[in-house]
Design an enzyme around this catalytic site. Structure first.
Site, PDB file in Angstrom:
ATOM      1  N   HIS A 145      38.865  51.351  48.125  1.00  0.00           N
ATOM      2  CA  HIS A 145      39.316  50.079  48.318  1.00  0.00           C
ATOM      3  C   HIS A 145      39.527  49.008  47.023  1.00  0.00           C
ATOM      4  O   HIS A 145      40.686  48.622  47.162  1.00  0.00           O
ATOM      5  CB  HIS A 145      38.534  49.454  49.352  1.00  0.00           C
ATOM      6  CG  HIS A 145      38.955  48.221  50.063  1.00  0.00           C
ATOM      7  ND1 HIS A 145      40.032  48.268  50.868  1.00  0.00           N
ATOM      8  CD2 HIS A 145      38.611  47.026  49.888  1.00  0.00           C
ATOM      9  CE1 HIS A 145      40.121  46.827  51.314  1.00  0.00           C
ATOM     10  NE2 HIS A 145      39.515  45.966  50.640  1.00  0.00           N
TER      11      HIS A 145
ATOM     12  N   ARG B 119      29.609  39.894  32.156  1.00  0.00           N
ATOM     13  CA  ARG B 119      30.902  39.649  31.707  1.00  0.00           C
ATOM     14  C   ARG B 119      31.310  38.369  32.302  1.00  0.00           C
ATOM     15  O   ARG B 119      32.219  37.625  31.930  1.00  0.00           O
ATOM     16  CB  ARG B 119      31.956  40.582  31.962  1.00  0.00           C
ATOM     17  CG  ARG B 119      32.066  41.786  31.087  1.00  0.00           C
ATOM     18  CD  ARG B 119      32.615  43.025  31.926  1.00  0.00           C
ATOM     19  NE  ARG B 119      32.777  43.998  30.867  1.00  0.00           N
ATOM     20  CZ  ARG B 119      31.534  44.910  30.919  1.00  0.00           C
ATOM     21  NH1 ARG B 119      30.411  44.624  31.690  1.00  0.00           N
ATOM     22  NH2 ARG B 119      31.616  45.900  30.012  1.00  0.00           N
TER      23      ARG B 119
ATOM     24  N   PHE C 230      45.328  37.062  32.744  1.00  0.00           N
ATOM     25  CA  PHE C 230      44.535  37.904  33.535  1.00  0.00           C
ATOM     26  C   PHE C 230      42.865  37.847  33.335  1.00  0.00           C
ATOM     27  O   PHE C 230      42.335  38.430  32.270  1.00  0.00           O
ATOM     28  CB  PHE C 230      44.885  39.445  33.484  1.00  0.00           C
ATOM     29  CG  PHE C 230      44.509  40.394  34.437  1.00  0.00           C
ATOM     30  CD1 PHE C 230      44.680  40.509  35.698  1.00  0.00           C
ATOM     31  CD2 PHE C 230      43.579  41.386  33.954  1.00  0.00           C
ATOM     32  CE1 PHE C 230      44.265  41.168  36.526  1.00  0.00           C
ATOM     33  CE2 PHE C 230      43.212  42.459  34.680  1.00  0.00           C
ATOM     34  CZ  PHE C 230      43.450  42.281  36.028  1.00  0.00           C
TER      35      PHE C 230
ATOM     36  N   ALA D  94      36.837  38.804  40.646  1.00  0.00           N
ATOM     37  CA  ALA D  94      35.949  40.017  40.465  1.00  0.00           C
ATOM     38  C   ALA D  94      36.284  41.274  41.394  1.00  0.00           C
ATOM     39  O   ALA D  94      35.547  41.037  42.476  1.00  0.00           O
ATOM     40  CB  ALA D  94      34.423  39.565  40.345  1.00  0.00           C
ATOM     41  N   VAL D  95      36.656  42.218  40.913  1.00  0.00           N
ATOM     42  CA  VAL D  95      36.719  43.251  41.608  1.00  0.00           C
ATOM     43  C   VAL D  95      35.664  44.381  41.266  1.00  0.00           C
ATOM     44  O   VAL D  95      35.540  44.825  40.271  1.00  0.00           O
ATOM     45  CB  VAL D  95      38.217  43.944  41.514  1.00  0.00           C
ATOM     46  CG1 VAL D  95      38.128  45.241  42.494  1.00  0.00           C
ATOM     47  CG2 VAL D  95      39.188  42.973  41.832  1.00  0.00           C
ATOM     48  N   ILE D  96      34.985  44.830  42.406  1.00  0.00           N
ATOM     49  CA  ILE D  96      33.753  45.511  41.976  1.00  0.00           C
ATOM     50  C   ILE D  96      33.794  46.660  42.782  1.00  0.00           C
ATOM     51  O   ILE D  96      34.071  46.598  44.112  1.00  0.00           O
ATOM     52  CB  ILE D  96      32.007  44.821  42.087  1.00  0.00           C
ATOM     53  CG1 ILE D  96      32.366  43.299  41.172  1.00  0.00           C
ATOM     54  CG2 ILE D  96      31.185  45.525  41.834  1.00  0.00           C
ATOM     55  CD1 ILE D  96      31.192  42.421  41.622  1.00  0.00           C
TER      56      ILE D  96
ATOM     57  N   PHE E 262      35.908  35.725  46.785  1.00  0.00           N
ATOM     58  CA  PHE E 262      35.191  36.942  47.077  1.00  0.00           C
ATOM     59  C   PHE E 262      34.204  37.224  45.764  1.00  0.00           C
ATOM     60  O   PHE E 262      34.668  37.166  44.598  1.00  0.00           O
ATOM     61  CB  PHE E 262      36.371  38.054  47.196  1.00  0.00           C
ATOM     62  CG  PHE E 262      35.618  39.377  47.861  1.00  0.00           C
ATOM     63  CD1 PHE E 262      36.105  39.416  49.216  1.00  0.00           C
ATOM     64  CD2 PHE E 262      35.079  40.359  47.286  1.00  0.00           C
ATOM     65  CE1 PHE E 262      35.623  40.687  50.077  1.00  0.00           C
ATOM     66  CE2 PHE E 262      34.382  41.393  47.897  1.00  0.00           C
ATOM     67  CZ  PHE E 262      34.697  41.547  49.143  1.00  0.00           C
TER      68      PHE E 262
END
Ligand code: INI
Length: 163
Positions: free
Chosen positions: A91, A130, A116, A83-85, A25
């Site tokens: 959500h 990043r 992590f 990568a959480v965006i 993802f």
């Protein structure tokens, strides 16, 4: 009195194997984190054959995969990359917090260092910064932390899996 001190060096123990779990993802970001991690392993002298990569559908699934890998006893450390965006709803918060909690739990449960390297960002721009742009590459940082932990664990009493 000079107390005995332990400190991880940025040198991988001989023949130490590392696993990298990377989320598909937001692959345009995570592939850059993976590139940074593989480059850091290589530049610290870890042989290509001693690094194994496992793709996860998303960051939410990373802990379960990390648990399987850490529990195998094959690896000195597991690097977790994702990568959480932020989106239009909350959500992403559930995914980020489950990934963070889950990865920490796997490390504590198995005794194998799990690092992590999951970005939690407000925007795509922040994530790109990043992942090899102006704020460095968090994938590379995670690989270096994995080497340090593997080195430290090879010195500490009470050897665990993979050490
Ligand atoms: N997975 C991510 O790694 N990053 C995200 O930003 C994200 N968002 O926002 O939806 C995401 N979702 C997928 C999730 O990790 C699971 O794969 C999915 O919910 C199936 O369990």
């Amino acid at each position: 009195m000079a107390a005995k001190a332990y400190e991880g060096k940025l040198v991988a123990p001989a023949e130490a194997r590392f696993a990298v779990v990377v989320s598909r993802f937001n692959e345009f970001v995570t592939s850059r984190l993976l590139g940074g991690a593989l480059d850091a392993f290589s530049r610290h002298g870890v042989a290509e054959d001693n690094v194994e990569v496992v793709w996860s559908p998303g960051s939410f699934e990373i802990p379960l995969i990390a648990q399987r890998l850490a529990g195998s006893g094959r690896y000195a450390a597991v690097v977790c990359l994702g990568a959480v965006i932020r989106g239009g709803t909350d959500h992403h918060q559930y995914i980020a917090s489950e990934a963070a909690k889950g990865i920490a739990q796997v490390a504590l449960k198995t005794g194998v260092p799990c690092v992590f390297g999951v970005l939690t960002c407000d925007s795509i721009e922040q994530a790109i910064e990043r992942a090899g742009a102006k704020s460095g590459n968090k994938g590379a940082d995670a690989a270096v932390a994995a080497i340090e932990m593997a080195n430290l664990f090879s010195q500490l009493p009470g050897a665990g899996a993979g050490s």
